[in-house]
Write an enzyme that holds these catalytic residues in place. Structure first.
Site, PDB file in Angstrom:
ATOM      1  N   LYS B  89     -12.632  54.187  27.795  1.00  0.00           N
ATOM      2  CA  LYS B  89     -13.490  54.993  28.387  1.00  0.00           C
ATOM      3  C   LYS B  89     -12.897  56.472  28.542  1.00  0.00           C
ATOM      4  O   LYS B  89     -13.569  57.426  28.476  1.00  0.00           O
ATOM      5  CB  LYS B  89     -14.271  54.442  29.657  1.00  0.00           C
ATOM      6  CG  LYS B  89     -14.742  53.242  29.648  1.00  0.00           C
ATOM      7  CD  LYS B  89     -15.238  52.762  30.871  1.00  0.00           C
ATOM      8  CE  LYS B  89     -14.186  51.867  31.962  1.00  0.00           C
ATOM      9  NZ  LYS B  89     -13.793  51.143  31.110  1.00  0.00           N
ATOM     10  N   CYS B 173     -19.850  47.465  46.902  1.00  0.00           N
ATOM     11  CA  CYS B 173     -18.922  47.224  45.831  1.00  0.00           C
ATOM     12  C   CYS B 173     -17.723  47.154  46.742  1.00  0.00           C
ATOM     13  O   CYS B 173     -16.795  46.189  46.510  1.00  0.00           O
ATOM     14  CB  CYS B 173     -18.802  48.636  45.055  1.00  0.00           C
ATOM     15  SG  CYS B 173     -17.104  49.152  44.470  1.00  0.00           S
ATOM     16  N   MET B 174     -17.217  47.563  47.921  1.00  0.00           N
ATOM     17  CA  MET B 174     -15.897  47.789  48.711  1.00  0.00           C
ATOM     18  C   MET B 174     -16.026  47.400  50.086  1.00  0.00           C
ATOM     19  O   MET B 174     -15.019  46.900  50.608  1.00  0.00           O
ATOM     20  CB  MET B 174     -15.463  48.971  48.702  1.00  0.00           C
ATOM     21  CG  MET B 174     -15.080  49.789  47.261  1.00  0.00           C
ATOM     22  SD  MET B 174     -14.032  48.446  46.551  1.00  0.00           S
ATOM     23  CE  MET B 174     -12.699  48.326  47.794  1.00  0.00           C
ATOM     24  N   MET B 349     -14.240  42.877  42.497  1.00  0.00           N
ATOM     25  CA  MET B 349     -15.498  42.541  42.737  1.00  0.00           C
ATOM     26  C   MET B 349     -15.691  40.924  43.028  1.00  0.00           C
ATOM     27  O   MET B 349     -16.549  40.569  43.818  1.00  0.00           O
ATOM     28  CB  MET B 349     -16.707  42.868  41.854  1.00  0.00           C
ATOM     29  CG  MET B 349     -16.842  44.350  41.732  1.00  0.00           C
ATOM     30  SD  MET B 349     -17.238  45.104  43.125  1.00  0.00           S
ATOM     31  CE  MET B 349     -15.686  46.176  43.799  1.00  0.00           C
ATOM     32  N   GLY B 386     -13.803  50.047  42.164  1.00  0.00           N
ATOM     33  CA  GLY B 386     -14.399  50.281  40.742  1.00  0.00           C
ATOM     34  C   GLY B 386     -15.017  51.548  40.878  1.00  0.00           C
ATOM     35  O   GLY B 386     -15.390  52.180  39.633  1.00  0.00           O
ATOM     36  N   GLN B 387     -14.873  52.408  41.996  1.00  0.00           N
ATOM     37  CA  GLN B 387     -15.299  53.910  41.868  1.00  0.00           C
ATOM     38  C   GLN B 387     -14.336  54.783  41.980  1.00  0.00           C
ATOM     39  O   GLN B 387     -13.248  54.583  42.836  1.00  0.00           O
ATOM     40  CB  GLN B 387     -16.449  54.232  42.829  1.00  0.00           C
ATOM     41  CG  GLN B 387     -17.525  53.489  42.523  1.00  0.00           C
ATOM     42  CD  GLN B 387     -18.841  53.521  43.248  1.00  0.00           C
ATOM     43  OE1 GLN B 387     -19.638  54.379  42.930  1.00  0.00           O
ATOM     44  NE2 GLN B 387     -19.069  53.160  44.401  1.00  0.00           N
TER      45      GLN B 387
END
Lengths: 101, 808, 271
Positions: B89, B173-174, B349, B386-387
């Protein structure tokens, strides 16, 4: 013959060679060097110590002593001086000729 | 003879010591890279640093620019995170700017059709809706907000409007990682850093597939093996993945088995009497949940009580609950009982999207604390994000419904006062009642106003809730047809969310604007704008400021500080205000720098000290706390709470948890009782559904599905099935089936024994594909403390679509 | 068809054995479960005895389930797969059209010059050892060429190299509409003068092995070195500090110029 300068990371090397070392050390104080004039006065009183540059909380010194035993003594003394939080080795040089003579 | 030589040696020694004193090389002081920000331009190609736009790893890339366009990407060799390497990516991140369908003009929905409008009109529409009903406005953002964007949104909402209805997608998510850290250490975010991956002897992945989701970090471990080092990888999961392929041990657990396993390890450490007594005695307390009304803080329990409660989690009982053989639990117990090895746990996650998310996060921290596998390089419980700025923007700036910047919360009067003070606002400007968390926010938005749905205008920036919310039919799709509800979406491409939007604002992306991110290891990163956004796309931060200024012009009192000035006022050297709310003047100054310098004031309370903006310009990110040294340099911190590296630990303590919730410098080892998942397969819905991601696509695929090499590799979402299950249901490779849950359906092609291999009775579906919304099926049940939904387990059935064909 | 099976068989075996030597887990491609392949039965199984030639079957009934096929002795000689002879001193003179075709193919596999090339074949159920088996030093088989890794072995190949779509999804149209234009491959390095060795016009990061493209039997047509027997490339070809992300300085640091006394003051009048 010129002695080779060595760059150890630990003071262990003091006991390794039989030659008498000249060492460049860095004394780290708790706070700025200027605030430890008493301790520096003590350092000045030790005849084997030359005092060099300082910046922030760090001070460069050189120890040139006659015997290893004396060198160890100085090391221990400096470590226990008030305000000193760390003593690190920058360079140790062994003068082999001196020992031979 | 001698004296000459000796004096030469002495002067050499003095030079050596002196140079170390002045350069400060004995401390890990961060050196600014020479020529970082403008590598010489040759042949029209110039290179510039930026963090990657995708995950929370925080790799740095070098962006190759030619004639105002991004043409190439290179791994940044000066970056400590990735050391020149990227993932598939990251190598193609430059292409995300150039999808043909970039949004370039504000679009307003009129009688069901989208029409182009001017920016001035768009900003006025938004401002007017807020002005008319400021209390029913909500702001939904993300962990992809840059730090200044999140900070501006935060100040606009909580300071300006006195409205706490601001929450980010990081809630999905977190949030459980945050509550896990708070419950354990009293303060958020990991103590260790990525160096743990270089030094651990054992790596345990808890419901985590870093080989695909954090590949650069995972290969940092596996590449050690190629260099001849031994690292034992233990994968605890509900299905086999590419991480399993690299693992020495694979421990297959039932959903929620992680809770039982961590309790089992602690049970063994106590039963075998090989826990780290001195560490626990000096640095830990024991804690459990209150019997009637459990809180995040819980109540103190004695070690005796802890021993009593954990006694029943014998390896045999844990085997029953988790499905992992008792001998494997004993193996884990012995590993943690061995203090001569270094153990790092990784999770993401699997442990966060969990109805016991806070509990399992706390328990795994507890395993590391009880065994003393904490605070030495390589010994770390490490939570991944994840971000790219889940940590920097959401957790540090505090863009959550209950939070204020720098670890403060709206519920505490002194915290509100401090913020009003920093912001120069009238006392009482900040509302003390927490706003709506994500699930609640969307419930209130999709519920008709007449029935008590008290959010009427929702502004979504940098995220795609129309694809990522759980149970989409209940939480998002119901918006359709509600005339008085107004959805504003700022994005770069059309998404599942823009489909229902009433107003679409075209946004600038990544290196089309200045920005700052904060990654998983507390590293704050900075980049400069390098190319222009297409058409009329503009910065999200500018949108917030422009809306705020329009409200200021309309006379909204909240947009004025104590002295009657605009809350985002920036003045030039002569004291004249720069009209940054006009986009043509937005880059007359570096707005990011102004906002960051203001935000920095908030960071010291929780000892998350940040350096001045210009330090980040020079570095490839710095890990907080970044503390100024006597010589004026700025030193980052790799290991928090450990005396050898953290300047805030009292000398002689070795470890100190200086934000301890028990106010005694100790961390909390928690006991939580095992509880079964909220929905379990039954006769009607006999399969477990787990959702997740794949290497090639990032989250909802809005960006990565516009990149040819990635889309070619993974063109569609799929349902991963065990071959036995497929055989039993007469389902063939590639056949389209319907996944049905009690909440919705999703049609997908089948991939039998594909990239991941689920055990019998489990199916897995990635959520990246906007044409196959698996979140129609997922469950909105969430953790009681973090409010984070559980996307990893619910009950479904797989229904064959086509009539059975006889194989020829 | 039968030729294809032979090719496939040989590569499966090569992968297995080299994977064993490389010592990384099981380099053997796993079955895809549903369409159980007959090949699986031909692979060495645990029931095969150590004796290279002896196939243990106690009764006819057992023959069907007995591992046959490649013997240990044959497996041990994978390196002798027939490879075309490579003569180091053959003069290389690709035509312009060959060069163009070759560089077009090369460019089609990269989003921009410097991007990790995509994988033009399936990698289902294989792992790093299987990649390494062919790509460590390159293979030519039946008109297909496995190119050589230009960098040292790094775990998790698909971390950077995107594969083809998995079997069930091959028919899906994966084209995207984009205006991204990647950096093209450089045509040539700079020469200080005609005949001087050209500089290296690309970054050397991840391209430490020059021979991967520029030499040996598996390089890219049109990019081969005209002197493959010379092995220390950077001895003559200078890399770029900028492209290699070396620490840079604005100017080339030099000592101050010589302090030469000028004529008017100095001549004949020493002071």
């Amino acid at each position: 013959m010129l002695a080779k300068p060595q760059f150890p990371t630990m003071p262990l090397l003091f006991g390794e060679a039989s030659a008498v070392p000249i060492s460049g050390l860095i004394v780290t104080f708790q706070s700025s060097v200027a605030e430890h004039s008493n301790t520096i006065a003590v350092l000045r009183k030790i005849p084997e110590i030359d005092i060099g540059e300082s910046a922030g909380s760090k001070l460069a010194i050189v120890i040139d002593s006659e015997t290893k035993r004396r060198d160890q003594e100085i090391w221990d003394t400096v470590q226990q001086l008030p305000g000193v939080i760390d003593l690190a080795v920058a360079m140790v040089a062994f003068d082999e000729d001196h020992q031979a003579n | 003879m001698d004296s000459e030589r000796r004096s030469f040696l002495k002067s050499a020694a003095m030079v050596a010591a002196g140079s170390m004193v002045t350069s400060g090389t004995s401390l890990p002081v961060v050196q600014a890279d020479e020529g970082v920000d403008d590598l010489p331009v040759s042949d029209g190609l110039s290179w510039n640093k930026a963090p990657c736009r995708f995950c929370g790893t925080g790799c740095h890339v070098q962006v190759g620019i030619e004639r105002g366009r991004v043409v190439a990407i290179a791994g940044d060799k000066a970056a400590d995170v990735n050391k020149g390497l990227l993932c598939v990516k990251g190598y193609h991140v430059g292409g995300i700017l150039y999808g043909k369908d970039r949004l370039t003009k504000p679009l307003l929905r009129k009688e069901g059709k989208l029409v182009e409008i001017e920016w001035d009109a768009a900003i006025e529409i938004v401002a007017k809706r807020i002005f008319d009903s400021p209390k029913t406005f909500a702001f939904y953002g993300s962990g992809q907000w840059t730090i200044p964007e999140g900070y501006a949104a935060q100040k606009f909402m909580k300071g300006g409007l006195g409205n706490n209805h601001i929450d980010p997608n990081a809630r999905l998510c977190m949030a459980s990682a945050v509550t896990g850290f708070l419950a354990t250490y009293g303060v958020d975010e990991p103590a260790g850093c990525y160096q743990d991956l270089d030094e651990c002897d054992v790596l345990i992945t808890w419901g985590n597939n870093p080989a695909e989701m954090h590949p650069v970090l995972f290969s940092r471990v596996t590449d050690r093996r190629s260099r001849g080092e031994t690292v034992r990888i233990i994968d605890i999961g509900t299905r086999r993945t590419r991480t399993t392929d690299a693992a020495n041990d694979y421990l297959e657990m039932k959903p929620h088995g992680d809770v039982a396993i961590s309790l089992g390890i602690m049970h063994l450490l106590i039963a075998n009497d090989n826990y780290d007594k001195s560490f626990v005695e000096k640095h830990c307390n024991f804690r459990g949940a209150e019997a009637d009304a459990p809180t995040l803080q819980g109540e103190s329990i004695s070690e005796e009580e802890f021993r009593r409660r954990i006694a029943k989690y014998t390896p045999e009982h844990v085997e029953e609950l988790s499905g992992v053989p008792a001998e494997k639990i004993r193996m884990l117990g012995e590993l943690f009982g061995n203090h001569d090895i270094r153990i790092t746990s990784l999770w993401c996650m699997g442990m966060n999207q969990h109805t016991m998310g806070t509990a399992i996060n706390s328990l795994v921290h507890g395993v590391h604390l009880l065994s003393g596998h904490f605070g030495r390089p390589g010994d770390a419980p490490t939570s991944l994000t994840g971000q790219p700025s889940a940590c920097g923007t959401v957790r540090e700036v505090g863009t959550l419904a209950h939070a204020l910047p720098g670890g403060r919360i709206v519920a505490k009067p002194e915290h509100r006062e401090q913020c009003e003070d920093f912001w120069n606002l009238k006392p009482g400007s900040i509302n003390e009642v927490p706003g709506y968390h994500t699930v609640k926010m969307f419930e209130q938005f999709t519920k008709p106003t007449a029935e008590g749905g008290d959010i009427t205008t929702l502004f979504v920036q940098v995220t795609n809730p129309g694809q990522t919310l759980p149970n989409l039919n209940a939480l998002f799709n119901d918006k359709k047809g509600l005339e008085d509800k107004f959805l504003i979406v700022s994005d770069v491409y059309p998404t599942a969310t823009t489909q229902l939007a009433d107003l679409i604002l075209p946004a600038a992306l990544w290196v089309e604007k200045n920005g700052m991110f904060g990654n998983s290891e507390r590293r704050t990163q900075q980049w400069f704008k390098m190319v222009d956004p297409p058409g009329e796309a503009r910065d999200d931060c500018w949108m917030t400021i422009a809306i705020a200024h329009k409200l200021f012009e309309m006379g909204h009192e909240g947009m004025k500080d104590k002295n009657g000035e605009f809350i985002f006022a920036i003045k030039d050297a002569n004291g004249k205000e720069i009209p940054i709310w006009q986009f043509e003047h937005y880059y007359d100054t570096n707005v990011d720098k102004h906002l960051f310098e203001e935000y920095r004031l908030f960071s010291t309370m929780k000892h998350k000290n940040l350096a001045p903006y210009d330090e980040y310009v020079k570095a490839r990110g710095l890990r907080w706390p970044v503390v100024q040294q006597e010589d004026g340099s700025w030193r980052e911190t790799r290991y928090r709470f450990s005396e050898f590296d953290d300047p805030f630990v009292t000398k002689g303590q070795e470890f100190e948890f200086y934000h301890s919730s028990s106010n005694d410098g100790r961390a909390q080892i928690w006991f939580h009782e095992y509880a079964p998942p909220p929905e379990v397969p039954d006769d009607d819905y006999p399969m477990w559904l787990c959702t997740g991601r794949v290497l090639e696509h990032w989250h909802t695929g809005t960006l990565t599905r516009r990149l040819s090499p990635l889309n070619r590799a993974m063109p569609t979402a799929y349902v991963e099935m065990n071959s036995e299950d497929a055989k039993a249901a007469n389902i063939r490779q590639g056949e389209k089936v319907v996944i049905e849950s009690r909440r919705g359906t999703c049609e997908l092609p089948v991939w039998i024994d594909g990239r991941g291999r689920p055990p019998r009775g489990t199916v897995f579906v990635p959520f990246f594909d906007e044409t196959k919304l698996i979140n129609n099926c997922t469950l909105e049940a969430h953790d009681p403390f973090s409010k984070q939904p559980d996307y990893k387990k619910c009950a479904v059935r797989v229904v064959k679509k086509t009539p059975v064909k006889v194989p020829s | 068809m039968s030729r294809f099976i032979t090719v496939f068989l040989s590569s499966v075996i090569a992968m297995a054995v080299i994977g064993f030597f490389v010592g990384i887990g099981d380099g053997v491609p796993k079955s895809d479960g549903v369409n159980e392949s007959e090949l699986v039965d031909l692979l060495p199984s645990e029931s095969a005895v150590a004796d290279a030639k002896l196939i243990p079957a106690l009764s006819y009934a057992e023959i069907a389930s007995t591992a046959m096929g490649p013997t240990k002795a044959w497996q041990a000689t994978p390196q002798s797969l027939p490879q075309p002879e490579f003569d180091l001193y053959t003069k290389i003179e690709p035509s312009e059209s060959e060069k163009e075709a070759s560089s077009k193919l090369r460019a089609s596999r990269r989003a921009y010059n410097g991007a990790p090339p995509i994988i033009p074949h399936l990698v289902e159920n294989t792992n790093d050892a299987a990649c390494y088996a062919c790509h460590s030093s390159g293979v030519k088989l039946a008109g297909l060429k496995a190119s050589v890794m230009s960098h040292v072995y790094l775990a998790n190949c698909v971390q950077c190299h995107a594969p083809m779509a998995p079997t069930p999804f091959q028919s899906i149209d994966a084209t995207v509409e984009t205006t991204f234009v990647g950096l093209p491959a450089p045509k040539e390095g700079k020469r200080a003068y005609k005949g001087a060795p050209p500089t290296i016009p690309h970054s050397r990061w991840m391209r430490e092995n020059c021979n991967a493209c520029h030499g040996g039997p598996h390089g890219w047509a049109g990019m081969e070195s005209t002197h493959p027997w010379r092995t220390n490339c950077v001895q003559c070809h200078a890399p770029s500090a900028t492209l290699d992300q070396m620490p840079e300085s604005e100017v080339v640091p030099m000592l101050p110029p010589l302090d030469v006394v000028t004529a008017e003051v100095g001549v004949g009048t020493p002071q």
